[in-house]
Design a protein around this motif. Structure first.
Motif, PDB file in Angstrom:
ATOM      1  N   ARG A  38     -47.781  72.643  27.232  1.00 32.01           N
ATOM      2  CA  ARG A  38     -49.133  73.023  26.902  1.00 32.01           C
ATOM      3  C   ARG A  38     -49.876  71.509  26.781  1.00 32.01           C
ATOM      4  O   ARG A  38     -49.205  70.502  26.387  1.00 32.01           O
TER       5      ARG A  38
ATOM      6  N   GLU B  52     -51.750  69.267  24.902  1.00 30.81           N
ATOM      7  CA  GLU B  52     -52.249  69.120  23.463  1.00 30.81           C
ATOM      8  C   GLU B  52     -53.644  68.600  23.384  1.00 30.81           C
ATOM      9  O   GLU B  52     -53.845  67.301  23.872  1.00 30.81           O
ATOM     10  N   ARG B  53     -54.319  68.928  22.540  1.00 30.77           N
ATOM     11  CA  ARG B  53     -55.545  68.320  22.155  1.00 30.77           C
ATOM     12  C   ARG B  53     -55.395  66.825  21.787  1.00 30.77           C
ATOM     13  O   ARG B  53     -56.346  66.107  22.147  1.00 30.77           O
TER      14      ARG B  53
ATOM     15  N   SER C 110     -53.168  64.750  22.681  1.00 30.73           N
ATOM     16  CA  SER C 110     -52.143  64.040  23.344  1.00 30.73           C
ATOM     17  C   SER C 110     -52.119  62.707  23.522  1.00 30.73           C
ATOM     18  O   SER C 110     -52.974  61.933  23.434  1.00 30.73           O
TER      19      SER C 110
ATOM     20  N   SER D 107     -48.747  65.142  27.558  1.00 29.21           N
ATOM     21  CA  SER D 107     -49.151  66.515  28.194  1.00 29.21           C
ATOM     22  C   SER D 107     -50.360  66.261  28.996  1.00 29.21           C
ATOM     23  O   SER D 107     -50.912  66.933  29.935  1.00 29.21           O
TER      24      SER D 107
ATOM     25  N   ARG E 113     -42.701  68.903  16.635  1.00 30.14           N
ATOM     26  CA  ARG E 113     -42.974  67.578  15.972  1.00 30.14           C
ATOM     27  C   ARG E 113     -42.294  67.518  14.469  1.00 30.14           C
ATOM     28  O   ARG E 113     -42.390  68.730  14.020  1.00 30.14           O
TER      29      ARG E 113
END
Lengths: 302, 209
Positions: free
Chosen positions: A66, A68-69, A71, A75, A210
């Motif tokens: 995915r 990740e916003r 990142s 990603s 995480r």
């Protein structure tokens, strides 16, 4: 490390792609559901991804990533810059989340947390073991493998777009839990916390993306003795044990540096580690990227 | 022997123009005001840049920044974030930016002859969502420099071709240089063993974050 060729990069859902990696030197190392690999990206970063393909397929590995916003470069790189056809190095599979034998399973997936659970579901269905899956995500468009889980497990799959139906009612699932059912949960932190609040600890297995924010005593200096090399090193309050060992020339592998992946595992011969990892270190082992010492001195097998 | 102080004659802008001419239209047109997909890819593969800033009086400073490729994050097509790491001589850049927010960046990719130039305006930030993206080796920087992009363009590779910068044979040049410890003891007429300084530096280089 295993050499592979990135065969395909395919969109699976909004902000999720799958990577198919083909072994470049014959069959790839075998793995069991729940296992993950480290991917060495061209930008020198190493990232862990759960294997979500078929363990019987020794020719290829499949992972899903995915974007990740926030990142840090893993990603984002996979999504924007990784191109099919390039060689990629992949670690041997490691499994911190093995599927233990049980008469029944309940799988709880949140978003991209479906990845380690998908091979588990396939294995349980294939073995005829009763199982069900609760799969929550923001919206159907952002949830990978919907078709795959539906065709695998049909009406034993409950798919929840939380944007429409709210979060899954885990308390209801806990109340209805069979006496020997094992629960496997992978998803974002709030989902894991909700699961930990309602399911018996001994029967719940979780995997985190995480580390959970937790409080620890302030970092204090301690000493570490390396039994094989004979050197004794001081670990200052502001340095990790891993960094001290590496600066001293001990080739301890490492990857996540967050106590999540398990790649820096070392053997403790004496002293009392303060375990701060998310894995639950086995007896006599520790993860020096995050863990420190409760005793003034540790002796490690290095 | 000390070098004699010299001051070669300066040229006026008109004289310079007469000598080198106007830039080609294509050269002018390749300057864009944002980071497009190609330049994003360039930044994502660049482990090194130089950063030029100057103070209100025009005193100018150029410093190196380096980390894993993509250590500079493209927050959006008009905004970059550069982490502040130990040993970056941050003080000079931040003092300059406080007086004059102009900034010039030159990104390099090992093995690539073309470089990427990005000019704009910059300021320091401690925004947690920005710093979170700039973690390296598990450490989060305390500060970052945010760059509002005004100009971005790829610079042709002649300088790197002529300089043979990526030619492995060029590394032999470093063998002709004294060690940092030898340079410093000579410059400051220090009566210590240069190896003490060199070993100290090597120790510091092992702790990068």
């Amino acid at each position: 490390m295993q050499r592979t060729l990135l065969e395909r990069v395919e969109p699976l859902a909004r902000d999720v792609v799958s990577l198919v990696l083909r072994g470049a030197e014959g069959p790839l190392a075998p793995w069991e559901p729940g296992a993950h690999v480290d991917l060495r990206l061209p930008n020198w970063l190493t990232r862990q991804y759960s294997l979500c393909g078929d363990p019987a397929d020794r020719e290829t590995y499949r992972v899903a990533v995915r974007h990740e916003r926030l990142s840090r470069g893993g990603s984002e790189y996979v999504h924007r810059f990784l191109r099919a056809g390039r060689p990629l190095e992949v670690s041997l599979p490691r499994n911190n989340f093995p599927l233990l034998p049980a008469p029944e399973y309940l799988f709880l997936a949140g978003g991209i947390g479906i990845t380690p659970l998908l091979p588990m579901l396939r294995a349980a269905v294939g073995a005829g073991t009763p199982c069900s899956l609760v799969y929550a995500g923001g919206s159907a468009a952002s949830m990978p493998f919907l078709e795959e889980v539906r065709s695998l497990a049909g009406d034993r799959v409950d798919i929840l777009a939380t944007g429409e139906r709210g979060r899954p009612d885990l308390a209801r699932h806990a109340a209805a839990l069979g006496p020997d059912t094992l629960v496997y949960c992978c998803g974002p932190a709030p989902m894991l916390r909700a699961a930990e609040a309602v399911f018996p600890a001994g029967r719940l297995h979780v995997e985190r993306f995480r580390p959970e924010a937790r409080g620890f005593a302030p970092d204090a200096p301690f000493e570490v003795e390396c039994a094989r090399s004979g050197d004794t090193l001081r670990v200052p309050a502001d340095e990790s044990l891993l960094d001290v060992l590496r600066h001293a020339g001990h080739a301890v592998p490492s990857s996540c540096r967050e106590g999540v992946c398990g790649s820096c595992e070392i053997t403790v011969l004496d002293g009392e580690p303060e375990h701060r990892d998310e894995l639950g270190a086995p007896a006599g082992r520790m993860y020096p990227c995050v863990s420190r010492a409760l005793s003034p001195r540790l002796v490690v097998d290095l | 022997m000390a070098h004699t102080r010299t001051r070669p004659r300066p040229l006026s802008p008109e004289q310079v123009l007469a000598l080198v001419g106007e830039p080609e239209p294509m050269v002018k047109n390749k300057i864009i005001d944002h980071i497009d997909e190609q330049y994003h890819r360039f930044i994502a593969h660049s482990p090194f840049l130089t950063m030029a800033t100057s103070d209100a009086a025009g005193n100018t400073d150029c410093s190196p920044r380096g980390d894993y490729p993509g250590f500079v994050k493209v927050l959006d097509a008009h905004t970059l974030a550069i982490p502040d790491r130990p040993g970056n001589r941050i003080a000079d850049s931040f003092r300059n930016l406080a007086e004059n927010d102009g900034i010039g960046l030159l990104f390099l990719i090992p093995g690539m002859r073309e470089t990427l130039r990005v000019n704009g305006r910059a300021y320091p930030t401690d925004e947690p969502e920005v710093l979170a993206r700039l973690q390296a080796e598990g450490r989060t920087p305390r500060l970052a420099i945010v760059v509002r992009v005004e100009q971005a363009y790829a610079h042709c590779g002649r300088a790197l071709v002529r300089s043979r910068l990526w030619d492995p044979a060029s590394r032999a040049l470093a063998e002709e240089m004294p060690t940092p410890g030898e340079m410093l003891t000579a410059q400051l007429s220090l009566d210590i063993d240069p190896r003490v300084i060199d070993e100290g530096l090597e120790e510091a280089y092992r702790k990068l974050y």
